[in-house]
Write a protein that holds these residues in place. Sequence first.
Motif, PDB file in Angstrom:
ATOM      1  N   PRO A  39       1.223  -1.438  -0.132  1.00  0.00           N
ATOM      2  CA  PRO A  39      -0.135  -0.064  -0.034  1.00  0.00           C
ATOM      3  C   PRO A  39       0.872   1.449  -0.119  1.00  0.00           C
ATOM      4  O   PRO A  39       1.557   1.506   0.975  1.00  0.00           O
ATOM      5  CB  PRO A  39      -0.409   0.151   1.367  1.00  0.00           C
ATOM      6  CG  PRO A  39      -0.485  -1.295   1.500  1.00  0.00           C
ATOM      7  CD  PRO A  39       1.017  -1.866   1.414  1.00  0.00           C
ATOM      8  N   LYS A  40       0.093   2.334  -1.026  1.00  0.00           N
ATOM      9  CA  LYS A  40       1.171   3.025  -1.166  1.00  0.00           C
ATOM     10  C   LYS A  40       1.800   3.701   0.006  1.00  0.00           C
ATOM     11  O   LYS A  40       2.782   4.420   0.724  1.00  0.00           O
ATOM     12  CB  LYS A  40       0.755   4.241  -1.572  1.00  0.00           C
ATOM     13  CG  LYS A  40       1.573   6.043  -2.166  1.00  0.00           C
ATOM     14  CD  LYS A  40       0.837   6.956  -2.982  1.00  0.00           C
ATOM     15  CE  LYS A  40      -0.376   7.331  -2.576  1.00  0.00           C
ATOM     16  NZ  LYS A  40      -0.992   8.305  -3.354  1.00  0.00           N
ATOM     17  N   VAL A  41       1.081   4.237   1.510  1.00  0.00           N
ATOM     18  CA  VAL A  41       0.360   4.876   2.494  1.00  0.00           C
ATOM     19  C   VAL A  41       2.076   3.402   3.704  1.00  0.00           C
ATOM     20  O   VAL A  41       2.371   4.807   4.023  1.00  0.00           O
ATOM     21  CB  VAL A  41       0.081   5.776   3.345  1.00  0.00           C
ATOM     22  CG1 VAL A  41      -1.024   6.103   3.073  1.00  0.00           C
ATOM     23  CG2 VAL A  41      -0.645   3.606   3.860  1.00  0.00           C
ATOM     24  N   GLY A 118      -2.675  10.605   4.063  1.00  0.00           N
ATOM     25  CA  GLY A 118      -1.790   9.523   4.818  1.00  0.00           C
ATOM     26  C   GLY A 118      -0.519  10.652   3.497  1.00  0.00           C
ATOM     27  O   GLY A 118       0.412   9.648   3.758  1.00  0.00           O
ATOM     28  N   ASP A 119      -0.815   9.871   2.444  1.00  0.00           N
ATOM     29  CA  ASP A 119       0.403  10.461   1.405  1.00  0.00           C
ATOM     30  C   ASP A 119       1.064  11.740   1.702  1.00  0.00           C
ATOM     31  O   ASP A 119       2.200  12.348   0.131  1.00  0.00           O
ATOM     32  CB  ASP A 119      -0.160   9.889   0.191  1.00  0.00           C
ATOM     33  CG  ASP A 119      -0.856  10.829  -0.732  1.00  0.00           C
ATOM     34  OD1 ASP A 119      -1.469  12.423   0.518  1.00  0.00           O
ATOM     35  OD2 ASP A 119      -1.454  10.911  -1.461  1.00  0.00           O
ATOM     36  N   THR A 120       0.839  12.877   2.634  1.00  0.00           N
ATOM     37  CA  THR A 120       1.581  14.014   2.549  1.00  0.00           C
ATOM     38  C   THR A 120       1.959  14.418   4.270  1.00  0.00           C
ATOM     39  O   THR A 120       1.373  14.510   5.022  1.00  0.00           O
ATOM     40  CB  THR A 120      -0.107  14.954   2.443  1.00  0.00           C
ATOM     41  OG1 THR A 120      -0.787  14.652   1.069  1.00  0.00           O
ATOM     42  CG2 THR A 120       0.235  16.665   2.556  1.00  0.00           C
ATOM     43  N   ILE A 242       2.562  12.441  -2.117  1.00  0.00           N
ATOM     44  CA  ILE A 242       3.353  11.163  -2.637  1.00  0.00           C
ATOM     45  C   ILE A 242       2.754  10.237  -3.447  1.00  0.00           C
ATOM     46  O   ILE A 242       2.487  10.032  -2.225  1.00  0.00           O
ATOM     47  CB  ILE A 242       4.260  10.337  -1.668  1.00  0.00           C
ATOM     48  CG1 ILE A 242       5.264  11.956  -1.331  1.00  0.00           C
ATOM     49  CG2 ILE A 242       5.204   9.413  -2.213  1.00  0.00           C
ATOM     50  CD1 ILE A 242       5.665  11.330  -0.161  1.00  0.00           C
ATOM     51  N   ASN A 243       2.837  10.426  -5.166  1.00  0.00           N
ATOM     52  CA  ASN A 243       2.494   9.210  -5.538  1.00  0.00           C
ATOM     53  C   ASN A 243       3.348   8.802  -6.308  1.00  0.00           C
ATOM     54  O   ASN A 243       2.695   7.379  -7.057  1.00  0.00           O
ATOM     55  CB  ASN A 243       1.290  10.274  -7.163  1.00  0.00           C
ATOM     56  CG  ASN A 243       0.397  11.748  -6.188  1.00  0.00           C
ATOM     57  OD1 ASN A 243      -0.402  11.191  -4.580  1.00  0.00           O
ATOM     58  ND2 ASN A 243       0.046  12.685  -6.307  1.00  0.00           N
ATOM     59  N   SER A 244       3.911   9.014  -7.063  1.00  0.00           N
ATOM     60  CA  SER A 244       4.926   8.040  -7.539  1.00  0.00           C
ATOM     61  C   SER A 244       5.801   7.632  -6.464  1.00  0.00           C
ATOM     62  O   SER A 244       6.966   8.447  -5.625  1.00  0.00           O
ATOM     63  CB  SER A 244       5.618   9.118  -8.716  1.00  0.00           C
ATOM     64  OG  SER A 244       5.797   9.625  -8.596  1.00  0.00           O
TER      65      SER A 244
HETATM   66 CA    CA Z   1      -2.564  12.668  -3.558  1.00  0.00          CA
END
Ligand code: CA
Length: 465
Positions: A39-41, A118-120, A242-244
């Motif tokens: 998972p991304k986070v 969660g991605d910031t 953060i996406n990539s």
């Molecule tokens: Ca995002």
Amino acid sequence: MHFMSPAKMAAVAAAEPTIPTAAVVLAAGEGTRMKSKLPKVMHAVAGRPLVQHALTTLSAEGLSPLVVVVGPGMEQVAAAVAPHKTVVQNDRKGTGHAVLQAKDVLNGFEGDVLIAFGDTPFVTAATVAKMRAARQLPNAPKVIVLGFTPPHPGDYGRLIVGADGLERIVEAKDATPEERAVRLCNSGIMLVDGKILWPLLADVGAHNAKGEYYLTDVVGLARKAGYTCGVVEGETDELMGINSRADLAKAEAVAQEQLRRAAMDNGVTLQAPETVFFSADTKLGRDVQIGPFVVFGPGVTVDDGAVIKGFCHIEGAHISSGAVIGPHARLRPGAEIGPDAHVGNFVEIKNATLEAGAKVNHLSYVGDARVGAKANVGAGTITANYDGFNKSHTDIGVGASIGSNTVLVAPVKIGDGAMTGAGAVVTKDVPANGLAINSARQENKTDFAAKYRELKRATKTKPPR
Ligand code: CA
Ligand code: UD1
């Protein structure tokens, strides 16, 4: 009774956020752009999963409860954020839909709700405090959006501000060219009066480029319902999403830059700061010296005045004052390095205590062990701690001297002041002040080498061409 002027009231309110504030942290997205099973986070920056960065900040700011929205099958994320509550968003229908999943858990909570992603990961406590302060003012807007002005606005949502404050947020994909030209962007972080949040979210539709329920629509809906909305601005470095993998690398660079800076500000010498990598939880005392190319994994504490020479890899370890580590040393979890102890080149220490002044200076593995105060462990010593099934302990007494190339077959105990001969394979305990030797006895053959060379020279054939 005393009365305060409105200006003073505002100042007091700004200084002390009194509205109880809960937080909903969105982490259910699949993170498609990461192209990952994880998972991304859960991807780490500075040795800590993305989602934990924001939670650490929000929890330190006193926000409570904190609810994390996760996707189905994301037990890993739930475990990483425990003891904070998680709710599952089964169908990922967008950020607005995600926030709605937390409604039941927050039932009965009275106050403001901060929505974070969660991605910031890098939003700062100061910025959160600024948002909360903006909600304390008389006639405060019901919705405060955290904006920023990145050099390349790219895919970020744009904040459309009019005479009466923030009017709406438009996603880049849905924006007209004029709207896309707006540089003020949505960080995604939003503080909303809890009384209006849930009814507004219920009204969010999915008529947009992505067919998703956008959290960002809350602003336009709030305005339609007659509420005002405001913007607080933060820094680009703290609000990047953060996406990539490329974003992740950028975030790592930002985090390392800050951690190096903080270390130096706190009195640590970094000989080549740009080559040293810290974890978010690395703790360094005053006058610690760190050479080039040192990596700190999670869970490291270094006390005042310790010296870490170049090319060391350190995680889950405690290094006491006056200790000298490296160059080229590896400290693994459970390494407890006592005051003035030395760990030299090509030495690995795992789950082991080196007491005050102990030395392991060259080419050794010390695992599941205690090395007593002032003991010296000779070059090439190995604790044979694992038999393929179990780990066993080696105990080296105070002032003991372990000869070069000793194999200590655990469990085994070397008494205080005892010695082992070079090359010993020690399988039995050695009493205090005793000596263990078991390498073969040496025999010297007179003139053997000279005769041998003579014979070899006489019978030498030329190497084939
Ligand atoms: Ca995002
Ligand atoms: C979002 C914002 C955008 C803002 C940007 C800032 C919306 C519609 N857009 O875009 O205005 O500039 O963040 O970084 O809000 N998530 C869920 N469930 C879902 C969808 C997403 O939990 O159904 C979570 C994701 O895990 C992520 C966060 O919400 O942590 C943001 O989602 P993401 O898809 O990355 O939004 P952006 O396109 O970056």
